[in-house]
Write a protein that holds these residues in place. Structure first.
Motif, PDB file in Angstrom:
ATOM      1  N   PHE A  30      66.592  21.178 114.370  1.00  3.63           N
ATOM      2  CA  PHE A  30      66.749  21.667 115.736  1.00  3.63           C
ATOM      3  C   PHE A  30      65.544  22.507 116.158  1.00  3.63           C
ATOM      4  O   PHE A  30      65.100  22.436 117.309  1.00  3.63           O
ATOM      5  N   ARG A  31      64.998  23.274 115.246  1.00  4.00           N
ATOM      6  CA  ARG A  31      63.829  24.084 115.565  1.00  4.00           C
ATOM      7  C   ARG A  31      62.609  23.191 115.832  1.00  4.00           C
ATOM      8  O   ARG A  31      61.791  23.485 116.719  1.00  4.00           O
ATOM      9  N   PHE A  32      62.504  22.107 115.089  1.00  2.00           N
ATOM     10  CA  PHE A  32      61.421  21.147 115.317  1.00  2.00           C
ATOM     11  C   PHE A  32      61.531  20.532 116.718  1.00  2.00           C
ATOM     12  O   PHE A  32      60.533  20.427 117.442  1.00  2.00           O
ATOM     13  N   LYS A  33      62.747  20.152 117.113  1.00  2.00           N
ATOM     14  CA  LYS A  33      62.956  19.584 118.447  1.00  2.00           C
ATOM     15  C   LYS A  33      62.630  20.615 119.525  1.00  2.00           C
ATOM     16  O   LYS A  33      62.061  20.284 120.567  1.00  2.00           O
ATOM     17  N   LEU A  34      62.968  21.869 119.284  1.00  2.00           N
ATOM     18  CA  LEU A  34      62.670  22.924 120.241  1.00  2.00           C
ATOM     19  C   LEU A  34      61.167  23.134 120.378  1.00  2.00           C
ATOM     20  O   LEU A  34      60.653  23.326 121.495  1.00  2.00           O
ATOM     21  N   GLN A  35      60.449  23.092 119.276  1.00  2.00           N
ATOM     22  CA  GLN A  35      59.004  23.273 119.315  1.00  2.00           C
ATOM     23  C   GLN A  35      58.318  22.135 120.067  1.00  2.00           C
ATOM     24  O   GLN A  35      57.359  22.365 120.820  1.00  2.00           O
ATOM     25  N   LEU A  36      58.810  20.919 119.906  1.00  2.99           N
ATOM     26  CA  LEU A  36      58.261  19.793 120.654  1.00  2.99           C
ATOM     27  C   LEU A  36      58.454  19.991 122.152  1.00  2.99           C
ATOM     28  O   LEU A  36      57.544  19.756 122.953  1.00  2.99           O
ATOM     29  N   SER A  37      59.648  20.426 122.514  1.00  2.00           N
ATOM     30  CA  SER A  37      59.940  20.666 123.931  1.00  2.00           C
ATOM     31  C   SER A  37      59.100  21.816 124.469  1.00  2.00           C
ATOM     32  O   SER A  37      58.624  21.774 125.610  1.00  2.00           O
ATOM     33  N   SER A  38      58.890  22.841 123.667  1.00  2.00           N
ATOM     34  CA  SER A  38      58.104  23.992 124.088  1.00  2.00           C
ATOM     35  C   SER A  38      56.657  23.597 124.371  1.00  2.00           C
ATOM     36  O   SER A  38      56.071  24.010 125.383  1.00  2.00           O
ATOM     37  N   ARG A  39      56.082  22.785 123.506  1.00  2.00           N
ATOM     38  CA  ARG A  39      54.692  22.365 123.680  1.00  2.00           C
ATOM     39  C   ARG A  39      54.538  21.447 124.891  1.00  2.00           C
ATOM     40  O   ARG A  39      53.533  21.499 125.610  1.00  2.00           O
ATOM     41  N   LYS A  40      55.523  20.608 125.126  1.00  2.00           N
ATOM     42  CA  LYS A  40      55.417  19.646 126.223  1.00  2.00           C
ATOM     43  C   LYS A  40      55.560  20.305 127.581  1.00  2.00           C
ATOM     44  O   LYS A  40      54.849  19.963 128.533  1.00  2.00           O
ATOM     45  N   TRP A  41      56.463  21.279 127.702  1.00  2.00           N
ATOM     46  CA  TRP A  41      56.782  21.851 129.003  1.00  2.00           C
ATOM     47  C   TRP A  41      56.217  23.251 129.211  1.00  2.00           C
ATOM     48  O   TRP A  41      56.382  23.828 130.288  1.00  2.00           O
ATOM     49  N   GLY A  42      55.556  23.800 128.208  1.00  2.00           N
ATOM     50  CA  GLY A  42      54.958  25.115 128.371  1.00  2.00           C
ATOM     51  C   GLY A  42      55.972  26.229 128.501  1.00  2.00           C
ATOM     52  O   GLY A  42      55.764  27.183 129.260  1.00  2.00           O
ATOM     53  N   ILE A  43      57.071  26.124 127.766  1.00  2.00           N
ATOM     54  CA  ILE A  43      58.121  27.150 127.784  1.00  2.00           C
ATOM     55  C   ILE A  43      58.100  27.887 126.451  1.00  2.00           C
ATOM     56  O   ILE A  43      58.134  27.267 125.388  1.00  2.00           O
ATOM     57  N   GLN A  44      58.041  29.208 126.518  1.00  2.00           N
ATOM     58  CA  GLN A  44      58.107  30.038 125.322  1.00  2.00           C
ATOM     59  C   GLN A  44      59.323  30.953 125.431  1.00  2.00           C
ATOM     60  O   GLN A  44      59.242  32.065 125.944  1.00  2.00           O
TER      61      GLN A  44
END
Length: 255
Positions: free
Chosen positions: A127-141
């Motif tokens: 789940f953390r890996f999926k979150l990191q992918l989404s964070s990098r793609k959309w610029g959300i931290q």
């Protein structure tokens, strides 16, 4: 091609980008069915009995914020359902929410994986890996360690930066290009039913009261009283009432 090699190269011959994407989604769904279709990883079993969520009490001026603490995947699903309710006004099944997470990857999709990371169970690394992918793609931290209440609503998922020491109350709206940060020990504490407009910057350990509204482009450097509207640079109270219509479909709960 030899028969003994054909089975290994079949995906290369017939696979397409669309097929590969569907395969990734199917694998994610299989993991969900495994986790939520059987006893939870913490030993609890799905029953008709009511689950009790634990809460962390945080002072915010004269009021207190109740932050739910996830201690199982069931708690994570409750948090996801509260976010989904803010979006749809419906209490939907896990499958429907999973589909919506893939259809809205930069908004609800991000909070979907964020909530699953709030409990460090057996599938936390995935789940953390999926979150990191989404964070990098959309610029959300927005980090799993951030204390967040029920019903988080991200209107447009792009350019959102939140310090992990921030406290976000229940039924809070966060807009695009918003920064909540601190150069010191602790970032802001945001109360319940708060609307934060686009391009807002909230600086240091300020307190934003319940039912407050922060106008677009504001730079908040001081506390904002509850039931008020603040705007400007630096932000000042411009109205002695908020805009409750901006925070719709509020999630309700019992402690």
């Amino acid at each position: 091609m030899p028969a003994h090699k054909r089975r290994y190269d079949l995906s290369l011959e017939t696979g397409s980008p669309n097929t590969q994407v569907q395969g990734k989604k199917s694998s994610t769904l299989l993991i969900f069915l495994w986790v939520f279709g059987f006893p939870f990883s913490d030993g609890s079993v799905r029953t008709q009995n009511r689950y009790t969520m634990k809460y962390l009490k945080i002072e915010n001026g004269e009021s207190t914020i109740s932050i739910p603490v996830a201690e199982s995947y069931h708690d994570c699903i409750t948090l996801i359902r509260s976010d989904n309710y803010r979006l749809t006004g419906k209490k939907e099944s896990i499958f429907k929410m999973w589909v919506r997470a893939h259809r809205s990857p930069g908004t609800f999709g991000y909070t979907f994986w964020l909530r699953l990371c709030s409990y460090k169970g057996i599938l936390y690394p995935f789940f953390r890996f999926k979150l990191q992918l989404s964070s990098r793609k959309w610029g959300i931290q927005l980090y799993p360690s951030t204390r967040i209440g029920y019903g988080l609503y991200i209107g447009h998922g792009i350019g959102l930066v939140v310090n992990p020491t921030t406290v976000i109350g229940n039924n809070v709206n966060l807009s695009q290009f918003t920064t909540i940060g601190s150069n010191k020990s602790h970032a802001a504490t945001i109360g319940n039913n708060v609307y934060v407009g686009p391009s807002v910057c909230i600086v240091e350990d300020v307190h934003i009261g319940d039912n407050a509204t922060i106008g677009a482009g504001a730079v908040v450097t001081r506390d904002v009283p509850p039931d008020t509207t603040a705007a400007g640079v630096p932000a000042k109270v411009i109205r002695n009432s908020g805009h409750p219509e901006y925070v719709g479909r509020r999630w309700t709960w019992e402690e």
